[in-house]
Design an enzyme around this catalytic site. Structure first.
Site, PDB file in Angstrom:
ATOM      1  N   LYS A   9      -1.934  -3.804   7.442  1.00 22.14           N
ATOM      2  CA  LYS A   9      -2.688  -2.880   6.584  1.00 22.14           C
ATOM      3  C   LYS A   9      -3.799  -3.610   5.815  1.00 22.14           C
ATOM      4  O   LYS A   9      -3.815  -4.846   5.735  1.00 22.14           O
ATOM      5  CB  LYS A   9      -1.708  -2.191   5.628  1.00 22.14           C
ATOM      6  N   TYR A  49      -1.030   9.656  10.046  1.00 20.79           N
ATOM      7  CA  TYR A  49       0.059   9.902   9.087  1.00 20.79           C
ATOM      8  C   TYR A  49       0.278  11.404   8.857  1.00 20.79           C
ATOM      9  O   TYR A  49       0.755  11.805   7.790  1.00 20.79           O
ATOM     10  CB  TYR A  49      -0.221   9.186   7.763  1.00 20.79           C
ATOM     11  N   ASN A 112       1.666  -2.020   1.161  1.00 15.44           N
ATOM     12  CA  ASN A 112       2.882  -2.697   1.618  1.00 15.44           C
ATOM     13  C   ASN A 112       2.727  -3.459   2.937  1.00 15.44           C
ATOM     14  O   ASN A 112       3.670  -3.624   3.689  1.00 15.44           O
ATOM     15  CB  ASN A 112       4.065  -1.720   1.636  1.00 15.44           C
ATOM     16  N   HIS A 115       2.672  -1.579   8.842  1.00 16.46           N
ATOM     17  CA  HIS A 115       3.303  -0.344   9.345  1.00 16.46           C
ATOM     18  C   HIS A 115       4.055  -0.696  10.612  1.00 16.46           C
ATOM     19  O   HIS A 115       3.605  -1.542  11.383  1.00 16.46           O
ATOM     20  CB  HIS A 115       2.248   0.716   9.678  1.00 16.46           C
ATOM     21  N   GLU A 126       2.177   6.658  18.904  1.00  7.17           N
ATOM     22  CA  GLU A 126       1.279   5.813  18.098  1.00  7.17           C
ATOM     23  C   GLU A 126       0.509   4.818  18.960  1.00  7.17           C
ATOM     24  O   GLU A 126      -0.668   4.549  18.707  1.00  7.17           O
ATOM     25  CB  GLU A 126       2.101   5.078  17.028  1.00  7.17           C
TER      26      GLU A 126
HETATM   27  P1  ATP Z   1       5.043   2.920   7.503  1.00  6.51           P
HETATM   28  O1  ATP Z   1       5.113   4.296   8.129  1.00  6.51           O
HETATM   29  O2  ATP Z   1       3.697   2.633   6.864  1.00  6.51           O
HETATM   30  O3  ATP Z   1       5.510   1.846   8.433  1.00  6.51           O
HETATM   31  P2  ATP Z   1       7.563   3.328   6.288  1.00  6.51           P
HETATM   32  O4  ATP Z   1       7.960   3.896   7.613  1.00  6.51           O
HETATM   33  O5  ATP Z   1       8.369   2.196   5.750  1.00  6.51           O
HETATM   34  O6  ATP Z   1       6.063   2.842   6.292  1.00  6.51           O
HETATM   35  P3  ATP Z   1       7.158   6.030   5.380  1.00  6.51           P
HETATM   36  O7  ATP Z   1       8.221   6.796   4.721  1.00  6.51           O
HETATM   37  O8  ATP Z   1       6.814   6.330   6.807  1.00  6.51           O
HETATM   38  O9  ATP Z   1       7.515   4.463   5.210  1.00  6.51           O
HETATM   39  O10 ATP Z   1       5.850   6.156   4.480  1.00  6.51           O
HETATM   40  C1  ATP Z   1       4.560   5.845   5.015  1.00  6.51           C
HETATM   41  C2  ATP Z   1       3.762   5.092   3.971  1.00  6.51           C
HETATM   42  O11 ATP Z   1       3.511   5.970   2.870  1.00  6.51           O
HETATM   43  C3  ATP Z   1       4.489   3.903   3.370  1.00  6.51           C
HETATM   44  O12 ATP Z   1       4.280   2.715   4.073  1.00  6.51           O
HETATM   45  C4  ATP Z   1       3.898   3.814   1.987  1.00  6.51           C
HETATM   46  O13 ATP Z   1       2.706   3.040   1.977  1.00  6.51           O
HETATM   47  C5  ATP Z   1       3.572   5.248   1.660  1.00  6.51           C
HETATM   48  N1  ATP Z   1       4.631   5.802   0.819  1.00  6.51           N
HETATM   49  C6  ATP Z   1       5.874   6.184   1.184  1.00  6.51           C
HETATM   50  N2  ATP Z   1       6.580   6.643   0.155  1.00  6.51           N
HETATM   51  C7  ATP Z   1       5.769   6.556  -0.924  1.00  6.51           C
HETATM   52  C8  ATP Z   1       5.903   6.868  -2.292  1.00  6.51           C
HETATM   53  N3  ATP Z   1       7.034   7.383  -2.783  1.00  6.51           N
HETATM   54  N4  ATP Z   1       4.836   6.625  -3.094  1.00  6.51           N
HETATM   55  C9  ATP Z   1       3.688   6.116  -2.618  1.00  6.51           C
HETATM   56  N5  ATP Z   1       3.485   5.790  -1.319  1.00  6.51           N
HETATM   57  C10 ATP Z   1       4.515   5.997  -0.490  1.00  6.51           C
HETATM   58 MG    MG Z   2       6.836   5.400   8.626  1.00  2.00          MG
END
Ligand code: ATP
Ligand code: MG
Length: 137
Positions: A9, A49, A112, A115, A126
């Site tokens: 990211k 997303y 974070n 992804h 994806e």
């Molecule tokens: P990613 O899909 O990016 O790999 P993930 O699968 O661990 O991450 P998801 O639940 O798919 O987490 O959420 C997608 C992204 O949305 C997260 O990586 C994070 O950056 C953001 N996100 C998720 N939950 C929150 C939250 N409560 N507040 C802010 N941002 C969030």
């Molecule tokens: Mg995810």
């Protein structure tokens, strides 16, 4: 053998840790089958997303993912989907296990670092979103 999609990211690209993150994958049995650096548009990030469209953080997520270039990769290996998620650590870096990519390189739940696809089915969707078949070798 599985394939999964990984994104480094914008926060991690800005920090200059692309090499260190790729090294984590390569030293843990995940091979880079495809790789490119690109700038996501609002439309790209929104479509990628789309599952989170109704979530309160969707706007910030799109804003963050378009805030600078990203590196997208196809990772290949045994149990690649689960292995990648394990190396990444929890979504919130404060909850991520020591030694994971998010624990070591991420600041916050928004920024974070990486992804990773969350299932084999989503991995294929994806991968097809970012790569043509001839780019995966
Ligand atoms: P990613 O899909 O990016 O790999 P993930 O699968 O661990 O991450 P998801 O639940 O798919 O987490 O959420 C997608 C992204 O949305 C997260 O990586 C994070 O950056 C953001 N996100 C998720 N939950 C929150 C939250 N409560 N507040 C802010 N941002 C969030
Ligand atoms: Mg995810």
């Amino acid at each position: 053998m599985e394939q999964t999609l990984s994104i480094i990211k914008p926060d991690a690209v800005k920090k200059g840790v692309i090499g260190q993150i790729v090294s984590r994958f390569e030293s843990n049995g995940l091979r880079v089958a495809a790789m490119k650096k690109l700038q996501l548009s609002d439309a790209d990030a929104g479509e990628f997303y789309a599952v989170h469209k109704e979530r309160p953080f969707f706007g910030e997520l799109v804003e963050f993912m378009t805030s600078g270039p990203v590196v997208v990769m196809v990772l290949e290996g045994e149990d690649a989907v689960a292995k990648n998620r394990e190396l990444m650590g929890a979504t919130n870096p404060k909850e991520a296990e020591a030694g994971t990519i998010r624990a070591d390189f991420a600041e916050s739940i928004d920024a974070n670092a990486v992804h990773g696809s969350d299932s084999l089915e989503n991995a294929q969707i994806e991968i097809n979103f970012f790569f043509a078949q001839r780019e995966i070798v």
